[in-house]
Design a protein around this motif. Structure first.
Motif, PDB file in Angstrom:
ATOM      1  N   ASP A 170       1.154  -1.239   0.418  1.00  0.00           N
ATOM      2  CA  ASP A 170       0.474  -0.127   0.262  1.00  0.00           C
ATOM      3  C   ASP A 170       0.913   1.226   0.179  1.00  0.00           C
ATOM      4  OD1 ASP A 170      -3.110  -0.828  -0.108  1.00  0.00           O
ATOM      5  OD2 ASP A 170      -2.002  -2.142   1.717  1.00  0.00           O
ATOM      6  N   GLY A 171       0.312   2.274  -0.481  1.00  0.00           N
ATOM      7  CA  GLY A 171       1.564   3.520  -0.655  1.00  0.00           C
ATOM      8  C   GLY A 171       0.739   4.673   0.456  1.00  0.00           C
ATOM      9  N   LEU A 172       0.935   5.473   0.862  1.00  0.00           N
ATOM     10  CA  LEU A 172       1.642   6.014   1.655  1.00  0.00           C
ATOM     11  C   LEU A 172       0.353   6.595   2.639  1.00  0.00           C
ATOM     12  CD1 LEU A 172       3.513   7.932   3.276  1.00  0.00           C
ATOM     13  CD2 LEU A 172       3.448   9.881   1.680  1.00  0.00           C
ATOM     14  N   ALA A 173      -0.812   7.388   1.418  1.00  0.00           N
ATOM     15  CA  ALA A 173      -1.787   7.967   1.813  1.00  0.00           C
ATOM     16  C   ALA A 173      -2.938   6.624   2.667  1.00  0.00           C
ATOM     17  CB  ALA A 173      -2.640   8.195   0.648  1.00  0.00           C
ATOM     18  N   SER A 174      -2.598   5.490   2.141  1.00  0.00           N
ATOM     19  CA  SER A 174      -3.262   4.138   2.572  1.00  0.00           C
ATOM     20  C   SER A 174      -2.926   4.186   3.675  1.00  0.00           C
ATOM     21  CB  SER A 174      -3.382   3.624   1.461  1.00  0.00           C
ATOM     22  OG  SER A 174      -3.670   2.682   2.232  1.00  0.00           O
ATOM     23  N   HIS A 175      -1.998   3.790   4.370  1.00  0.00           N
ATOM     24  CA  HIS A 175      -0.502   3.823   5.418  1.00  0.00           C
ATOM     25  C   HIS A 175      -1.478   4.970   6.251  1.00  0.00           C
ATOM     26  CE1 HIS A 175       0.787  -0.119   4.909  1.00  0.00           C
ATOM     27  NE2 HIS A 175       2.454   0.116   4.326  1.00  0.00           N
ATOM     28  N   GLN A 176      -0.764   6.201   5.404  1.00  0.00           N
ATOM     29  CA  GLN A 176      -1.264   6.953   6.523  1.00  0.00           C
ATOM     30  C   GLN A 176      -2.669   7.556   7.504  1.00  0.00           C
ATOM     31  OE1 GLN A 176      -0.898  11.142   4.095  1.00  0.00           O
ATOM     32  NE2 GLN A 176       1.541  10.728   5.242  1.00  0.00           N
ATOM     33  N   LYS A 177      -3.815   7.081   6.535  1.00  0.00           N
ATOM     34  CA  LYS A 177      -4.916   6.533   6.804  1.00  0.00           C
ATOM     35  C   LYS A 177      -5.770   4.984   7.565  1.00  0.00           C
ATOM     36  CE  LYS A 177     -10.025   5.872   4.624  1.00  0.00           C
ATOM     37  NZ  LYS A 177     -10.503   5.041   3.714  1.00  0.00           N
ATOM     38  N   PHE A 178      -4.915   4.583   7.592  1.00  0.00           N
ATOM     39  CA  PHE A 178      -4.636   3.305   8.284  1.00  0.00           C
ATOM     40  C   PHE A 178      -3.892   3.840   9.817  1.00  0.00           C
ATOM     41  CE2 PHE A 178      -3.462  -1.603   8.448  1.00  0.00           C
ATOM     42  CZ  PHE A 178      -4.745  -2.016   8.781  1.00  0.00           C
ATOM     43  N   THR A 179      -3.394   4.288   9.772  1.00  0.00           N
ATOM     44  CA  THR A 179      -2.742   3.759  10.558  1.00  0.00           C
ATOM     45  C   THR A 179      -2.972   4.837  11.973  1.00  0.00           C
ATOM     46  OG1 THR A 179       0.192   4.164   9.647  1.00  0.00           O
ATOM     47  CG2 THR A 179      -0.525   5.718  11.891  1.00  0.00           C
ATOM     48  N   ALA A 180      -4.034   5.440  11.504  1.00  0.00           N
ATOM     49  CA  ALA A 180      -4.794   6.684  11.890  1.00  0.00           C
ATOM     50  C   ALA A 180      -6.145   6.486  12.501  1.00  0.00           C
ATOM     51  CB  ALA A 180      -5.137   8.331  10.822  1.00  0.00           C
ATOM     52  N   GLN A 181      -6.742   5.627  11.686  1.00  0.00           N
ATOM     53  CA  GLN A 181      -7.882   5.611  11.823  1.00  0.00           C
ATOM     54  C   GLN A 181      -7.540   4.246  13.588  1.00  0.00           C
ATOM     55  OE1 GLN A 181      -9.622   3.358   8.455  1.00  0.00           O
ATOM     56  NE2 GLN A 181     -11.690   2.510   9.324  1.00  0.00           N
ATOM     57  N   TYR A 182      -6.292   3.331  13.151  1.00  0.00           N
ATOM     58  CA  TYR A 182      -6.971   2.386  14.444  1.00  0.00           C
ATOM     59  C   TYR A 182      -5.771   2.789  14.764  1.00  0.00           C
ATOM     60  CZ  TYR A 182      -9.649  -0.090  11.322  1.00  0.00           C
ATOM     61  OH  TYR A 182     -10.323  -0.087  10.393  1.00  0.00           O
ATOM     62  N   GLN A 183      -5.086   3.805  15.604  1.00  0.00           N
ATOM     63  CA  GLN A 183      -4.373   4.124  16.312  1.00  0.00           C
ATOM     64  C   GLN A 183      -3.094   3.623  16.637  1.00  0.00           C
ATOM     65  OE1 GLN A 183      -6.899   4.781  19.816  1.00  0.00           O
ATOM     66  NE2 GLN A 183      -8.006   6.640  18.782  1.00  0.00           N
ATOM     67  N   LEU A 184      -2.149   3.097  15.558  1.00  0.00           N
ATOM     68  CA  LEU A 184      -1.816   2.144  15.102  1.00  0.00           C
ATOM     69  C   LEU A 184      -0.105   3.200  15.765  1.00  0.00           C
ATOM     70  CD1 LEU A 184      -2.257  -0.216  11.854  1.00  0.00           C
ATOM     71  CD2 LEU A 184      -2.821  -0.318  13.662  1.00  0.00           C
ATOM     72  N   PRO A 185       0.493   2.235  17.050  1.00  0.00           N
ATOM     73  CA  PRO A 185       1.993   2.627  17.395  1.00  0.00           C
ATOM     74  C   PRO A 185       3.008   2.298  16.826  1.00  0.00           C
ATOM     75  CG  PRO A 185       0.792   0.394  18.486  1.00  0.00           C
ATOM     76  CD  PRO A 185       0.490   1.354  17.280  1.00  0.00           C
ATOM     77  N   PHE A 186       3.413   1.429  15.887  1.00  0.00           N
ATOM     78  CA  PHE A 186       4.523   0.735  15.130  1.00  0.00           C
ATOM     79  C   PHE A 186       4.511   1.475  13.491  1.00  0.00           C
ATOM     80  CE2 PHE A 186       1.222  -2.426  15.387  1.00  0.00           C
ATOM     81  CZ  PHE A 186       0.921  -2.053  13.775  1.00  0.00           C
ATOM     82  N   LEU A 187       5.559   1.539  13.293  1.00  0.00           N
ATOM     83  CA  LEU A 187       5.516   1.428  11.927  1.00  0.00           C
ATOM     84  C   LEU A 187       4.882   0.739  11.395  1.00  0.00           C
ATOM     85  CD1 LEU A 187       9.417   2.695  11.338  1.00  0.00           C
ATOM     86  CD2 LEU A 187       7.547   4.572  11.522  1.00  0.00           C
TER      87      LEU A 187
END
Length: 155
Positions: A73-90
């Motif tokens: 997945d690209g940057l925008a997808s990862h940003q949304k995924f990380t924010a939506q699920y509050q992922l604390p890791f890279l």
């Protein structure tokens, strides 16, 4: 040739969810790392897996380990995924699948899906566990078990 237990992890780089360039040498070979490849952001299994790593992230940190997820997945997808699920890791973007190829991560379901493989890498950069399963929920306990073995051996 797929990376296996006992292999030293080759150096790689990728863009993380914040848009920063990540160099594997900044972490691998310095501390224990759980590197997990997953098929796609925002799919049921991948979301469950990421949230399980999130929910047990403190357990990994307490054992001295870092968690890093990789998908195409690209940057925008990862940003949304990380924010939506509050992922604390890279989360790293492997849009050209170079890292997936470097590790020899297989495809699943007759080559239709990128595979789901978790690697536990010790502080020397040596692979101590490879777990290849499309069953997302199995990866977290397997990784914790492998890290606990590493910690026990270091004592």
């Amino acid at each position: 040739m797929a990376i296996q237990v006992g292999d030293v992890v080759p150096q790689f780089s990728a863009v993380d969810a914040q848009g920063n360039l990540f160099d594997s040498a900044s972490v691998i070979g310095k501390k224990t790392v759980v590197l997990y490849f997953y098929p796609k952001d925002n799919t049921p299994g991948c979301t469950a897996q990421a949230c399980s790593f999130r929910d047990q992230y403190e357990d990994f940190l307490d054992l001295g380990a870092e968690v890093i997820g990789i998908s195409s997945d690209g940057l925008a997808s990862h940003q949304k995924f990380t924010a939506q699920y509050q992922l604390p890791f890279l989360l790293l973007s492997d849009t050209d699948k170079k890292i997936r190829k470097l590790f020899g991560v297989p495809t699943a379901f007759f080559g239709l899906l990128p595979g789901r493989v978790t690697y536990v890498i010790d502080a020397k950069g040596v692979v101590q566990m490879v777990f290849n399963s499309m069953l997302a929920g199995q990866h977290i306990p397997k990784a914790l078990e492998a890290i606990k073995k590493i910690v026990t051996q270091e004592m």
